[in-house]
Design a protein around this motif. Sequence first.
Motif, PDB file in Angstrom:
ATOM      1  N   CYS A 145      57.491  30.809 -14.411  1.00 43.29           N
ATOM      2  CA  CYS A 145      55.931  30.384 -14.207  1.00 43.29           C
ATOM      3  C   CYS A 145      54.814  30.966 -14.872  1.00 43.29           C
ATOM      4  CB  CYS A 145      55.917  30.622 -12.451  1.00 43.29           C
ATOM      5  SG  CYS A 145      56.742  29.641 -11.438  1.00 43.29           S
ATOM      6  N   THR A 146      53.890  30.402 -15.326  1.00 43.16           N
ATOM      7  CA  THR A 146      52.877  30.742 -16.085  1.00 43.16           C
ATOM      8  C   THR A 146      51.541  30.317 -15.462  1.00 43.16           C
ATOM      9  OG1 THR A 146      53.331  28.998 -17.756  1.00 43.16           O
ATOM     10  CG2 THR A 146      53.756  31.144 -18.379  1.00 43.16           C
ATOM     11  N   ASP A 189      61.040  45.825 -10.140  1.00 41.14           N
ATOM     12  CA  ASP A 189      60.147  44.804  -9.643  1.00 41.14           C
ATOM     13  C   ASP A 189      60.111  44.962  -7.928  1.00 41.14           C
ATOM     14  OD1 ASP A 189      58.128  43.177  -8.915  1.00 41.14           O
ATOM     15  OD2 ASP A 189      59.112  41.424 -10.119  1.00 41.14           O
ATOM     16  N   PRO A 190      59.274  45.353  -7.238  1.00 38.93           N
ATOM     17  CA  PRO A 190      59.547  45.503  -5.788  1.00 38.93           C
ATOM     18  C   PRO A 190      59.574  43.866  -5.388  1.00 38.93           C
ATOM     19  CG  PRO A 190      57.644  46.300  -6.551  1.00 38.93           C
ATOM     20  CD  PRO A 190      58.036  46.338  -7.768  1.00 38.93           C
ATOM     21  N   ALA A 219      54.940  34.716 -13.702  1.00 36.94           N
ATOM     22  CA  ALA A 219      56.234  35.589 -13.537  1.00 36.94           C
ATOM     23  C   ALA A 219      56.125  36.918 -13.862  1.00 36.94           C
ATOM     24  CB  ALA A 219      57.282  34.730 -14.196  1.00 36.94           C
ATOM     25  N   THR A 220      56.862  37.741 -13.148  1.00 34.97           N
ATOM     26  CA  THR A 220      56.779  39.283 -13.604  1.00 34.97           C
ATOM     27  C   THR A 220      56.855  39.600 -15.283  1.00 34.97           C
ATOM     28  OG1 THR A 220      57.341  40.045 -11.413  1.00 34.97           O
ATOM     29  CG2 THR A 220      57.593  41.498 -13.327  1.00 34.97           C
ATOM     30  N   GLY A 276      59.052  34.823 -10.000  1.00 40.19           N
ATOM     31  CA  GLY A 276      58.423  33.638 -10.476  1.00 40.19           C
ATOM     32  C   GLY A 276      59.244  32.845 -11.671  1.00 40.19           C
ATOM     33  N   VAL A 277      60.625  33.083 -11.386  1.00 38.55           N
ATOM     34  CA  VAL A 277      61.727  32.360 -12.268  1.00 38.55           C
ATOM     35  C   VAL A 277      61.961  31.423 -11.328  1.00 38.55           C
ATOM     36  CG1 VAL A 277      63.799  32.006 -13.478  1.00 38.55           C
ATOM     37  CG2 VAL A 277      62.161  34.249 -13.982  1.00 38.55           C
ATOM     38  N   VAL A 278      61.922  29.927 -11.565  1.00 38.69           N
ATOM     39  CA  VAL A 278      62.499  28.846 -10.714  1.00 38.69           C
ATOM     40  C   VAL A 278      64.018  29.109 -10.627  1.00 38.69           C
ATOM     41  CG1 VAL A 278      62.682  26.598 -10.279  1.00 38.69           C
ATOM     42  CG2 VAL A 278      60.648  27.567 -11.354  1.00 38.69           C
TER      43      VAL A 278
END
Length: 503
Positions: free
Chosen positions: A62-63, A217-218, A84-85, A185-187
């Motif tokens: 995701c962007t 990444d929490p 996305a992170t 954030g990754v599908v």
Amino acid sequence: MSLLLEAERYVANQSSHLALNAFITHSGRWLGQAKDADLRRKQGKTKSRLDGRLIAFKDNICTRDLPTTCASKSLEAFRSPFNATVVQQLEDAGAIIAGKTNLDEFGMGSHSVHSRFGPVKNARCSDDLSHLSAGGSSGGSAVAVATDQCYLAIGTDTGGSVRLPAAYTGTVGFKPSYGRLSRWGVVAYANSLDTVGILAKETSTVRDAFAVLNQHDPRDPTSLSPPSRSRIASKLELPQLSSRLESAPLRIGIPLEYNVSELAPSVRRAWYRSLEYLRRQGHTIHPVSLPMTKSALSAYYVLAPAEASSNLAKYDGVRYGTHPEGPNSEDESESYLYARTRGEGFGPEVKRRIMLGAFSLSAQAIDNYFIQAQRIRRLVRHDFDAVFRAEHPLTSNASRIEESTTKAGVDVLICPTAPSPPPSISDLMNASAAISPLDAYVSDVFTVPASLAGLPAISVPVSGKGNVEHHADNDLAGIQVVGQYGDDDLVLNVGELLEGCAI
């Protein structure tokens, strides 16, 4: 070269290589960012080694400023409200988004031909000048790197989707240990297998990106916690292990089960050259057995579709996904709307995997398929643990710590990434050709075992002829380095060492 001139060169290559179909979306915001990065460099205030570099992202990541389509009709109107992170981490490090790269729909494929936007074409060609497969599902990311359309690219690897494209395009592809890099954030395709991966021309570039992204990444429940990361560091820095590669010879393992009769001669020669090169560097070669890896591919194609069928259930035209065109009848039931949405929104390969997954999770089949596949997955991991000198750092049996420092095992495994050179796209897409969907799945036979065990692995290009200057040479093959869980740094070190064999 200034960062602005470098960015201009990458963008010019994007325009000249449009026919390869590596990108779905290009970014037009690079100019000002490259100028700012040049200014920071002159002032000695660069944010990182990636500051001002153009980086491409696979289009299932995701962007906020660019659409995220997953190469699917079902997401053609989707635009994420957040990054996305991994995208945000790289932007914070000064990297510039070059665009979003093409892929197999939702990451389901091994050749990047199952895309709503058409297949990705490898820059290498066969003898009859037909385009070859770029590998999948991160084929667009690999081609973008191979043809200098970006400095590096970020993809995802579920069963080999970064390593296989790297092998087919002559690039370096790295899949870190599961949980090292954030998946927020990754599908999702298959949650227990999905891993963000990195593609570049050199291992040193991969290492730079890994240094930026390797953080807890929490927001991602699968991200390794700080205590787990500390435990990995402490266990893999025991006195007998910390000097590996720097001052002591490595013990290199050769998985006997990977030496199959179907191995292409060019791949076998590249494998032999890699092992001979490492032996000349003073490292020792040891045959090992991984008996359950023979069942790994079958287990993977039960587990991954099962998770996919669950993950993709939300694309129903109400919560996510496009609404089917045409008027709805007054008596149209909810189930019929659901069927129309998914029938029109998904491509044939995604439908095939959803059906496979739904069947393996059904009450009648779950014991014989899904549960058995989970057992095989556990045995595959056990096989790897049995051959590595380092103990799995997250095992709970503390009594094995002392034993792990002295047991006779290997430090890394060296094997081919793919059993054969890339097939032609025409053969893959021709319904009457000899290559069936099952044949396409076999391309992942050497990459899937490490994915099932969550291990770090890197694919490095090696030529059976000892010459990789001409990338159209089909003698170029990917050689894979696999390490114990958490031993990512050693895998990168050996990958960098193998680059000396590629010349």
